[in-house]
Design a protein around this motif. Structure first.
Motif: not given
Length: 238
Positions: A117-122
């Motif tokens: 899982l990767k972080r998004t810009n939110r």
């Protein structure tokens, strides 16, 4: 007189966009196919004219599953649960799931929770990306493959706040491009023979580089060109 053919392999590339080039990494597995373009036409000044032209094995669409539930554990569970639902629905929809940037591996119930899982810009939002694949054939072209993938995405129900959506354009893949080495070599040999005859009995040809790895590039909406970068030289007979 020398004709030098050199080219490079890029990462996943949309049917209508340009990718950065990179060297071929594996010819024994399933690989994403590069397209190189000049303006609106599929073109590369360094791509050889001689190789094997064939239909790609799969149309491939990158798809993301994004979740923004505030609790991190619940958010991850929702994303993975939606991926599990997608895996269960894939066969009925006539698609399969995979992951990878250049070499493609299947996504299964045994390995799906190992996808990162990767972080998004939110804030409080994560996502993972998978590839949805449709086998190409005389009856399944790029348009129908796209329609099948779109229908599949709609049939997978959201889990909590997790959502699945397209995350790029349609790409292509080829399974085990190294298996086509003999056919490519025959095409190069036929071209070398024709070139020698064109220059007459006083000339011969020398071919170098056929021991190099097989490389590949997109050739039309669903086609690929498989080739070996080589150098053909026309020399006078002594």
């Amino acid at each position: 007189m020398t004709r030098s053919y050199r080219s490079t392999l890029g990462l996943a590339l949309a049917l209508g966009s340009l990718a950065s080039p990179a060297q071929a990494q594996s010819g024994s597995g399933e690989v994403i196919v590069t397209a190189q373009r000049r303006d609106a036409d599929d073109y590369s000044a360094d791509r050889p004219a001689v190789g094997l032209h064939r239909m790609a094995d799969f149309a491939v669409m990158p798809v993301s599953i994004t979740g923004d539930t505030r609790d991190a554990t619940q958010r991850a569970d929702e994303i993975y649960a939606m991926l599990a639902s997608a895996i269960a629905a894939a066969d009925k929809a006539g698609v399969s799931l995979a992951h990878g940037e250049t070499v493609v591996e299947p996504v299964t119930t045994a390995n799906y929770r190992s996808l990162t899982l990767k972080r998004t810009n939110r804030p409080d939002s994560q996502a993972l990306t998978v590839l949805v694949k449709v086998p190409l054939s005389d009856k399944v072209d790029a348009r129908s493959a796209q329609a099948r993938i779109t229908a599949f995405i709609k049939m997978v129900k959201p889990v909590g706040r997790a959502l699945m959506e397209e995350d790029g354009d349609l790409t292509l893949s080829v399974v085990a491009p190294d298996q086509y080495r003999p056919a490519i070599a025959r095409a190069v040999a036929a071209d070398a023979h024709a070139t020698s005859e064109a220059f007459g009995a006083d000339y011969a040809v020398e071919v170098e580089g056929l021991s190099r790895p097989v490389e590949w590039a997109r050739d039309g909406l669903t086609g690929v060109l498989l080739y070996i970068p080589y150098k053909l030289t026309v020399v006078p007979k002594r």
